[in-house]
Design a protein around this motif. Structure first.
Motif, PDB file in Angstrom:
ATOM      1  N   UNK A 169       0.847  -1.180   0.000  1.00 29.65           N
ATOM      2  CA  UNK A 169       0.000   0.000   0.000  1.00 29.65           C
ATOM      3  C   UNK A 169       0.889   1.239   0.000  1.00 29.65           C
ATOM      4  N   UNK A 170       0.463   2.240  -0.800  1.00 31.27           N
ATOM      5  CA  UNK A 170       1.153   3.529  -0.732  1.00 31.27           C
ATOM      6  C   UNK A 170       0.313   4.446   0.146  1.00 31.27           C
ATOM      7  N   UNK A 171       0.919   4.925   1.213  1.00 30.71           N
ATOM      8  CA  UNK A 171       0.189   5.701   2.218  1.00 30.71           C
ATOM      9  C   UNK A 171       0.733   7.127   2.266  1.00 30.71           C
ATOM     10  N   UNK A 172      -0.169   8.093   2.245  1.00 31.19           N
ATOM     11  CA  UNK A 172       0.197   9.505   2.417  1.00 31.19           C
ATOM     12  C   UNK A 172      -0.199   9.883   3.841  1.00 31.19           C
ATOM     13  N   UNK A 173       0.772  10.299   4.641  1.00 32.13           N
ATOM     14  CA  UNK A 173       0.470  10.579   6.057  1.00 32.13           C
ATOM     15  C   UNK A 173       1.078  11.915   6.482  1.00 32.13           C
ATOM     16  N   UNK A 174       0.443  12.533   7.458  1.00 34.13           N
ATOM     17  CA  UNK A 174       0.967  13.790   8.005  1.00 34.13           C
ATOM     18  C   UNK A 174       2.230  13.497   8.817  1.00 34.13           C
ATOM     19  N   UNK A 175       3.298  14.257   8.564  1.00 35.20           N
ATOM     20  CA  UNK A 175       4.530  14.055   9.316  1.00 35.20           C
ATOM     21  C   UNK A 175       4.981  15.346  10.012  1.00 35.20           C
ATOM     22  N   UNK A 176       4.121  16.367   9.955  1.00 36.62           N
ATOM     23  CA  UNK A 176       4.367  17.600  10.716  1.00 36.62           C
ATOM     24  C   UNK A 176       3.063  17.946  11.417  1.00 36.62           C
ATOM     25  N   UNK A 177       3.161  18.566  12.583  1.00 34.64           N
ATOM     26  CA  UNK A 177       1.921  18.974  13.256  1.00 34.64           C
ATOM     27  C   UNK A 177       1.353  20.202  12.557  1.00 34.64           C
ATOM     28  N   UNK A 178       0.112  20.521  12.867  1.00 38.30           N
ATOM     29  CA  UNK A 178      -0.604  21.595  12.159  1.00 38.30           C
ATOM     30  C   UNK A 178       0.158  22.923  12.212  1.00 38.30           C
ATOM     31  N   UNK A 205       3.880  24.937   6.710  1.00 39.69           N
ATOM     32  CA  UNK A 205       3.904  26.246   6.044  1.00 39.69           C
ATOM     33  C   UNK A 205       2.705  26.441   5.119  1.00 39.69           C
ATOM     34  N   UNK A 206       2.166  25.327   4.625  1.00 43.40           N
ATOM     35  CA  UNK A 206       1.003  25.404   3.732  1.00 43.40           C
ATOM     36  C   UNK A 206       0.207  24.120   3.919  1.00 43.40           C
ATOM     37  N   UNK A 207      -0.973  24.061   3.262  1.00 40.63           N
ATOM     38  CA  UNK A 207      -1.814  22.869   3.409  1.00 40.63           C
ATOM     39  C   UNK A 207      -1.136  21.621   2.851  1.00 40.63           C
ATOM     40  N   UNK A 208      -0.254  21.841   1.846  1.00 42.96           N
ATOM     41  CA  UNK A 208       0.371  20.669   1.220  1.00 42.96           C
ATOM     42  C   UNK A 208       1.724  20.314   1.850  1.00 42.96           C
ATOM     43  N   UNK A 209       2.205  21.155   2.754  1.00 42.58           N
ATOM     44  CA  UNK A 209       3.503  20.881   3.403  1.00 42.58           C
ATOM     45  C   UNK A 209       3.294  19.823   4.507  1.00 42.58           C
ATOM     46  N   UNK A 210       4.367  19.074   4.817  1.00 40.96           N
ATOM     47  CA  UNK A 210       4.326  18.190   5.983  1.00 40.96           C
ATOM     48  C   UNK A 210       3.583  16.885   5.777  1.00 40.96           C
ATOM     49  N   UNK A 211       3.497  16.453   4.527  1.00 38.85           N
ATOM     50  CA  UNK A 211       2.914  15.138   4.245  1.00 38.85           C
ATOM     51  C   UNK A 211       4.006  14.281   3.612  1.00 38.85           C
ATOM     52  N   UNK A 212       4.052  13.008   3.974  1.00 36.32           N
ATOM     53  CA  UNK A 212       5.084  12.129   3.403  1.00 36.32           C
ATOM     54  C   UNK A 212       4.444  10.850   2.882  1.00 36.32           C
ATOM     55  N   UNK A 213       5.139  10.272   1.896  1.00 30.55           N
ATOM     56  CA  UNK A 213       4.639   9.033   1.278  1.00 30.55           C
ATOM     57  C   UNK A 213       5.395   7.834   1.831  1.00 30.55           C
ATOM     58  N   UNK A 214       4.671   6.756   2.077  1.00 33.33           N
ATOM     59  CA  UNK A 214       5.293   5.537   2.612  1.00 33.33           C
ATOM     60  C   UNK A 214       4.820   4.317   1.831  1.00 33.33           C
ATOM     61  N   UNK A 215       5.718   3.346   1.725  1.00 29.10           N
ATOM     62  CA  UNK A 215       5.344   2.057   1.151  1.00 29.10           C
ATOM     63  C   UNK A 215       5.102   1.091   2.319  1.00 29.10           C
ATOM     64  N   UNK A 230      11.040  13.366   2.741  1.00 28.91           N
ATOM     65  CA  UNK A 230      10.142  13.568   3.879  1.00 28.91           C
ATOM     66  C   UNK A 230       9.460  14.942   3.767  1.00 28.91           C
ATOM     67  N   UNK A 231       8.213  14.984   4.080  1.00 30.94           N
ATOM     68  CA  UNK A 231       7.387  16.211   4.080  1.00 30.94           C
ATOM     69  C   UNK A 231       7.053  16.754   2.686  1.00 30.94           C
ATOM     70  N   UNK A 232       7.520  16.082   1.637  1.00 29.30           N
ATOM     71  CA  UNK A 232       7.194  16.555   0.275  1.00 29.30           C
ATOM     72  C   UNK A 232       6.311  15.556  -0.471  1.00 29.30           C
ATOM     73  N   UNK A 233       5.632  14.730   0.321  1.00 30.84           N
ATOM     74  CA  UNK A 233       4.831  13.643  -0.275  1.00 30.84           C
ATOM     75  C   UNK A 233       3.673  14.133  -1.124  1.00 30.84           C
ATOM     76  N   UNK A 234       3.121  15.293  -0.780  1.00 27.85           N
ATOM     77  CA  UNK A 234       1.949  15.750  -1.527  1.00 27.85           C
ATOM     78  C   UNK A 234       2.288  16.019  -2.991  1.00 27.85           C
ATOM     79  N   UNK A 235       3.452  16.684  -3.202  1.00 27.30           N
ATOM     80  CA  UNK A 235       3.883  16.971  -4.584  1.00 27.30           C
ATOM     81  C   UNK A 235       4.062  15.664  -5.360  1.00 27.30           C
ATOM     82  N   UNK A 236       4.686  14.672  -4.661  1.00 30.20           N
ATOM     83  CA  UNK A 236       4.943  13.394  -5.334  1.00 30.20           C
ATOM     84  C   UNK A 236       3.643  12.679  -5.685  1.00 30.20           C
TER      85      UNK A 236
END
Ligand SMILES: Cc1cc2nc3c(=O)[nH]c(=O)nc-3n(C[C@H](O)[C@H](O)[C@H](O)COP(=O)(O)OP(=O)(O)OC[C@H]3O[C@@H](n4cnc5c(N)ncnc54)[C@H](O)[C@@H]3O)c2cc1C
Length: 223
Positions: free
Chosen positions: A1-10, A14-24, A67-73
């Motif tokens: 599974x490819x999981x997009x998860x929050x890796x920074x607190x609210x 810096x933006x809505x798309x910042x602080x998300x990372x992708x995991x396998x 790390x933290x750039x998962x949304x762009x990916x």
């Protein structure tokens, strides 16, 4: 599974798309130790599930990319998914059109083939024209994606037009078949249900229109 998860607190983001990372994630290892999967019965032939995470532990090397750039990916892969689904809709649309044409040539009502009536022909012709136009939008998006160019809007437009084309063709096909359109043996009711999904997933029509409004037309952001 490819999981997009929050890796920074609210408040660190810096933006809505910042602080998300992708995991396998290895589903087999995770089931029962932090991950639960519950099937959802749906109206379509698609194995659909709800997934719950509760303190799932994963190793560092499960991180994909930065790390933290998962949304762009993930956005990049979402464009590919939208183009792929759009191409599927073109195939569905052509299937409905062919099925409608075959039936309209064959079925006789009042000693006349129903396909001789323009009231039957015109909706099918309209679907054909719309499908051809949507196909060009799909090819345009796919060419941009293959060339490594930005294609967010093009992928969205392709998905919007192709999903509309297949849904309109589904309706025209069912209507052409009259009562038999509802009979399982013709498979139209099944494909009709399946193609309806693409008004909602993987991105709903409203969100595509909102993307065009904001990013193409410069209208104010609505959410
Ligand atoms: C069979 C199936 C398979 C799926 N597979 C996956 C998958 O593999 N991975 C994955 O991540 N997701 C998957 N999804 C989820 C799918 O991407 C979402 O259902 C879809 O994006 C819509 O989101 P939602 O269900 O949360 O609807 P909501 O966001 O709750 O929206 C409900 C309705 O309100 C409308 N709406 C919401 N907000 C606004 C607004 N501001 N303005 C106007 N209209 C609005 C929406 O367009 C929609 O029609 C799947 C869904 C289905 C049904």
């Amino acid at each position: 599974m490819i999981l997009l998860a929050k890796t920074k607190s609210k408040n660190e983001r810096n933006s809505k798309s910042d602080g998300l990372s992708l995991f396998l994630i290895d589903i087999r290892e995770s089931l029962g130790s932090g991950m639960t999967i519950r099937p959802i019965e749906t109206m379509i032939n698609h194995s659909t599930t709800e997934v719950f995470f509760d303190n799932l532990e994963i190793s560092h090397d499960s991180l994909i990319g930065k790390e933290n750039e998962g949304f762009k990916q993930v956005l990049n892969s979402m464009n590919a998914e939208r183009i792929l689904i759009a191409a599927e809709c073109i195939g569905d649309s052509n299937w409905f059109i062919q099925k409608a044409v075959d039936y309209a040539k064959d079925r006789k009502v009042f000693n006349k083939r129903i396909g001789e009536n323009q009231g039957i022909q015109f909706p099918i012709s309209r679907c054909y024209a719309d499908t051809e136009a949507a196909k060009l939008a799909v090819y345009n998006a796919a060419a941009r994606y293959d060339a490594g160019k930005a294609c967010g809007t093009e992928a969205n437009i392709a998905k919007l037009l192709a999903a509309d084309a297949s849904w309109n063709s589904a309706n025209a096909c069912l209507q052409t078949h009259g009562g038999f359109g509802f009979a399982k043996e013709y498979h139209i009711e099944r494909k009709f249900r399946e193609t309806r999904l693409y008004q909602v997933a993987p991105i709903s029509t409203n969100f595509i229109l909102s993307h065009i409004a904001e990013h193409k037309l410069g209208l104010p952001r609505s959410f």
